[in-house]
Structures are given as C-alpha cells and as structure tokens.
Design a protein around this motif. Structure first.
Motif, PDB file in Angstrom:
ATOM      1  N   ASP A  60      24.510 -18.270 -27.583  1.00 30.86           N
ATOM      2  CA  ASP A  60      23.165 -18.354 -26.643  1.00 30.86           C
ATOM      3  C   ASP A  60      23.016 -16.963 -26.227  1.00 30.86           C
ATOM      4  OD1 ASP A  60      21.418 -18.739 -24.919  1.00 30.86           O
ATOM      5  OD2 ASP A  60      22.402 -20.107 -23.683  1.00 30.86           O
ATOM      6  N   GLU A  61      22.138 -16.202 -26.854  1.00 31.41           N
ATOM      7  CA  GLU A  61      21.716 -14.808 -26.130  1.00 31.41           C
ATOM      8  C   GLU A  61      21.042 -14.629 -24.762  1.00 31.41           C
ATOM      9  OE1 GLU A  61      17.651 -13.557 -27.953  1.00 31.41           O
ATOM     10  OE2 GLU A  61      19.433 -13.205 -29.280  1.00 31.41           O
ATOM     11  N   ASN A  62      20.923 -15.830 -24.280  1.00 25.30           N
ATOM     12  CA  ASN A  62      20.517 -15.602 -22.892  1.00 25.30           C
ATOM     13  C   ASN A  62      21.190 -16.335 -21.807  1.00 25.30           C
ATOM     14  OD1 ASN A  62      17.725 -15.142 -23.605  1.00 25.30           O
ATOM     15  ND2 ASN A  62      17.358 -17.030 -24.488  1.00 25.30           N
ATOM     16  N   ASP A  63      22.514 -16.495 -22.105  1.00 24.91           N
ATOM     17  CA  ASP A  63      23.578 -16.712 -21.215  1.00 24.91           C
ATOM     18  C   ASP A  63      23.893 -15.724 -20.235  1.00 24.91           C
ATOM     19  OD1 ASP A  63      25.947 -17.544 -19.993  1.00 24.91           O
ATOM     20  OD2 ASP A  63      27.163 -18.571 -21.553  1.00 24.91           O
ATOM     21  N   SER A  64      23.076 -15.635 -19.313  1.00 25.44           N
ATOM     22  CA  SER A  64      23.536 -14.421 -18.059  1.00 25.44           C
ATOM     23  C   SER A  64      24.639 -14.016 -17.547  1.00 25.44           C
ATOM     24  CB  SER A  64      22.275 -14.319 -17.095  1.00 25.44           C
ATOM     25  OG  SER A  64      21.028 -14.436 -17.788  1.00 25.44           O
ATOM     26  N   GLU A  65      25.228 -15.276 -17.249  1.00 25.57           N
ATOM     27  CA  GLU A  65      26.669 -15.359 -16.854  1.00 25.57           C
ATOM     28  C   GLU A  65      27.662 -14.885 -17.826  1.00 25.57           C
ATOM     29  OE1 GLU A  65      29.536 -18.110 -14.001  1.00 25.57           O
ATOM     30  OE2 GLU A  65      28.349 -19.318 -15.861  1.00 25.57           O
ATOM     31  N   ALA A  66      27.558 -15.092 -18.929  1.00 22.86           N
ATOM     32  CA  ALA A  66      28.485 -14.671 -19.725  1.00 22.86           C
ATOM     33  C   ALA A  66      28.463 -13.293 -20.114  1.00 22.86           C
ATOM     34  CB  ALA A  66      28.258 -15.169 -21.507  1.00 22.86           C
ATOM     35  N   ARG A  67      27.055 -13.000 -20.195  1.00 22.14           N
ATOM     36  CA  ARG A  67      26.697 -11.203 -20.250  1.00 22.14           C
ATOM     37  C   ARG A  67      27.363 -10.297 -19.310  1.00 22.14           C
ATOM     38  NH1 ARG A  67      23.465  -9.467 -24.055  1.00 22.14           N
ATOM     39  NH2 ARG A  67      22.191 -11.523 -24.169  1.00 22.14           N
ATOM     40  N   PHE A  68      27.211 -10.920 -17.806  1.00 22.66           N
ATOM     41  CA  PHE A  68      27.512 -10.113 -16.712  1.00 22.66           C
ATOM     42  C   PHE A  68      29.234 -10.358 -16.744  1.00 22.66           C
ATOM     43  CE2 PHE A  68      29.002 -10.019 -12.362  1.00 22.66           C
ATOM     44  CZ  PHE A  68      28.534  -8.778 -11.955  1.00 22.66           C
ATOM     45  N   GLN A  69      29.990 -11.386 -17.032  1.00 19.61           N
ATOM     46  CA  GLN A  69      31.239 -11.511 -17.248  1.00 19.61           C
ATOM     47  C   GLN A  69      31.852 -10.478 -18.203  1.00 19.61           C
ATOM     48  OE1 GLN A  69      31.935 -15.645 -17.369  1.00 19.61           O
ATOM     49  NE2 GLN A  69      32.037 -15.842 -15.158  1.00 19.61           N
ATOM     50  N   LEU A  70      31.236 -10.586 -19.137  1.00 20.31           N
ATOM     51  CA  LEU A  70      31.561  -9.823 -20.283  1.00 20.31           C
ATOM     52  C   LEU A  70      31.432  -8.157 -20.024  1.00 20.31           C
ATOM     53  CD1 LEU A  70      32.644  -9.343 -23.163  1.00 20.31           C
ATOM     54  CD2 LEU A  70      30.549  -9.439 -24.021  1.00 20.31           C
ATOM     55  N   ALA A  71      30.327  -7.953 -19.373  1.00 19.15           N
ATOM     56  CA  ALA A  71      30.382  -6.518 -18.702  1.00 19.15           C
ATOM     57  C   ALA A  71      31.398  -6.147 -17.795  1.00 19.15           C
ATOM     58  CB  ALA A  71      29.115  -6.445 -18.141  1.00 19.15           C
ATOM     59  N   THR A  72      31.781  -7.181 -17.096  1.00 17.03           N
ATOM     60  CA  THR A  72      33.038  -6.958 -16.133  1.00 17.03           C
ATOM     61  C   THR A  72      34.343  -6.425 -16.865  1.00 17.03           C
ATOM     62  OG1 THR A  72      31.799  -8.098 -14.675  1.00 17.03           O
ATOM     63  CG2 THR A  72      34.475  -7.804 -14.121  1.00 17.03           C
ATOM     64  N   HIS A  73      34.441  -7.307 -17.826  1.00 16.81           N
ATOM     65  CA  HIS A  73      35.745  -7.055 -18.983  1.00 16.81           C
ATOM     66  C   HIS A  73      35.591  -5.784 -19.447  1.00 16.81           C
ATOM     67  CE1 HIS A  73      38.056 -10.550 -18.991  1.00 16.81           C
ATOM     68  NE2 HIS A  73      37.207 -11.289 -19.330  1.00 16.81           N
ATOM     69  N   LYS A  74      34.434  -5.201 -19.834  1.00 20.63           N
ATOM     70  CA  LYS A  74      34.100  -3.989 -20.509  1.00 20.63           C
ATOM     71  C   LYS A  74      34.423  -2.725 -19.517  1.00 20.63           C
ATOM     72  CE  LYS A  74      32.572  -5.321 -24.430  1.00 20.63           C
ATOM     73  NZ  LYS A  74      33.349  -5.096 -25.755  1.00 20.63           N
ATOM     74  N   ILE A  75      34.058  -3.089 -18.053  1.00 18.81           N
ATOM     75  CA  ILE A  75      34.434  -1.941 -17.252  1.00 18.81           C
ATOM     76  C   ILE A  75      35.910  -1.996 -16.729  1.00 18.81           C
ATOM     77  CG2 ILE A  75      34.017  -1.429 -14.797  1.00 18.81           C
ATOM     78  CD1 ILE A  75      31.207  -2.954 -14.828  1.00 18.81           C
ATOM     79  N   ASN A  76      36.513  -3.037 -16.792  1.00 17.25           N
ATOM     80  CA  ASN A  76      37.985  -3.269 -16.350  1.00 17.25           C
ATOM     81  C   ASN A  76      38.712  -2.599 -17.757  1.00 17.25           C
ATOM     82  OD1 ASN A  76      37.814  -4.118 -14.138  1.00 17.25           O
ATOM     83  ND2 ASN A  76      37.772  -5.963 -14.462  1.00 17.25           N
ATOM     84  N   ASN A  77      38.065  -2.440 -18.885  1.00 14.43           N
ATOM     85  CA  ASN A  77      38.825  -1.918 -19.915  1.00 14.43           C
ATOM     86  C   ASN A  77      38.354  -0.531 -20.376  1.00 14.43           C
ATOM     87  OD1 ASN A  77      40.346  -4.338 -20.413  1.00 14.43           O
ATOM     88  ND2 ASN A  77      38.585  -5.297 -21.700  1.00 14.43           N
ATOM     89  N   GLN A  78      37.521   0.080 -19.227  1.00 10.90           N
ATOM     90  CA  GLN A  78      36.898   1.324 -19.264  1.00 10.90           C
ATOM     91  C   GLN A  78      36.148   1.661 -20.460  1.00 10.90           C
ATOM     92  OE1 GLN A  78      40.337   4.109 -18.645  1.00 10.90           O
ATOM     93  NE2 GLN A  78      40.762   3.210 -16.473  1.00 10.90           N
ATOM     94  N   ASP A  79      35.307   0.664 -20.843  1.00  9.45           N
ATOM     95  CA  ASP A  79      34.628   0.698 -22.043  1.00  9.45           C
ATOM     96  C   ASP A  79      32.988   0.937 -21.220  1.00  9.45           C
ATOM     97  OD1 ASP A  79      32.868   0.787 -24.371  1.00  9.45           O
ATOM     98  OD2 ASP A  79      33.631  -1.006 -25.122  1.00  9.45           O
ATOM     99  N   TYR A  80      32.701   1.938 -20.772  1.00 10.70           N
ATOM    100  CA  TYR A  80      31.598   2.121 -19.861  1.00 10.70           C
ATOM    101  C   TYR A  80      30.144   1.955 -20.459  1.00 10.70           C
ATOM    102  CZ  TYR A  80      35.328   3.101 -16.294  1.00 10.70           C
ATOM    103  OH  TYR A  80      36.456   2.973 -15.516  1.00 10.70           O
ATOM    104  N   ALA A  81      30.411   2.741 -21.823  1.00 12.44           N
ATOM    105  CA  ALA A  81      28.951   2.520 -22.287  1.00 12.44           C
ATOM    106  C   ALA A  81      28.478   1.061 -22.795  1.00 12.44           C
ATOM    107  CB  ALA A  81      29.060   3.492 -23.444  1.00 12.44           C
ATOM    108  N   ALA A  82      29.626   0.528 -23.410  1.00  9.09           N
ATOM    109  CA  ALA A  82      29.260  -1.042 -23.701  1.00  9.09           C
ATOM    110  C   ALA A  82      28.722  -1.927 -22.275  1.00  9.09           C
ATOM    111  CB  ALA A  82      30.392  -1.735 -24.430  1.00  9.09           C
ATOM    112  N   ALA A  83      29.697  -1.668 -21.222  1.00 12.35           N
ATOM    113  CA  ALA A  83      29.240  -2.425 -20.245  1.00 12.35           C
ATOM    114  C   ALA A  83      27.843  -1.801 -19.584  1.00 12.35           C
ATOM    115  CB  ALA A  83      30.254  -2.320 -19.098  1.00 12.35           C
TER     116      ALA A  83
END
Length: 131
Positions: A60-83
C-alpha cells in the motif's frame, strides 16, 4: 557522561544530563548532534522492523505511517538521503499526516546534518512543495 548513557542505550539519562548543561554548552554542535540522535532513537523505539515496513509500503503505497516509520529507520541507520526522499514523498502524498510530521522531521534532520550538502538540496525540494 551523556555520550556514555547514549552508548548504553539509556536515552532518558543522556537527555537529563544534556538538559542540565549550561545554555552556551547546550548550543555547541556536538551537543546538538547528540540530542538529535537521541530524538530519533526515541521515536524509533517500538516500531516494526525495516523489512516489515518496506513490505507494507509495497502492498500500500499510501501507508503514511509505514513511510514515516521507515524514514525513521533510515535516519537511525544514517541513510539520510533515503530518509529525506521518504519524507518528501510523505509531504507530497499526505501533508497532514501526524500534524505535518514529515516537514517537522525534515527540519530536525537538517539540524542534525548541519553543513552537509544534502541540506540545501532537500531544503529546496521541501520548499518547492510548500510554495
């Protein structure tokens, strides 16, 4: 001492130590960076793992919560561009998600990154969505 607490995974104690520092010390770059990392560590606690979130977004490409939480993972893994890309997409698709959390989080990432070349590039992209 705050760095020791942070390394042990005790974000609450680390923040307590940082809060007790004199104001001029709290404004130092190293303190600001540590506070930023602690912030993202705290919002990353208790969310599903990255693979689960990627699967939710694929379903579901419109799952805003999943997108936000995935961005949080990316930030914590220092993958800032992807986040930042995930956060931009969230702004584009669901600007009202969690009281404009995508934009607010992007601003915190910019603070965390300081003079990194990603900041002006993504700040410009963010501003073009706003105006």
């Amino acid at each position: 001492m705050a760095q020791v607490f942070a390394a042990m995974g005790d974000s609450e104690s680390a923040l307590t130590v940082l809060d007790k520092l004199p104001q001029d010390v709290q404004e130092r770059e190293d303190v600001t960076l540590l506070r930023g990392h602690l912030h993202f560590d705290s919002i990353g606690t208790g969310i599903p793992d990255q693979v689960t979130l990627e699967q939710r977004l694929a379903a579901d490409e419109n799952d805003s919560e999943a997108r936000f939480q995935l961005a949080t993972h990316k930030i914590n893994n220092q993958d800032y561009a992807a986040a930042l890309e995930l956060l931009l997409t969230l702004m584009r698709k669901d600007r009202q998600y969690d009281d404009d959390a995508a934009r607010k989080t992007m601003l915190k990432v910019f603070d965390l990154l300081g003079d990194d070349p990603l900041v002006p590039r993504y700040r410009s992209k963010m501003m073009s969505l706003i105006y």
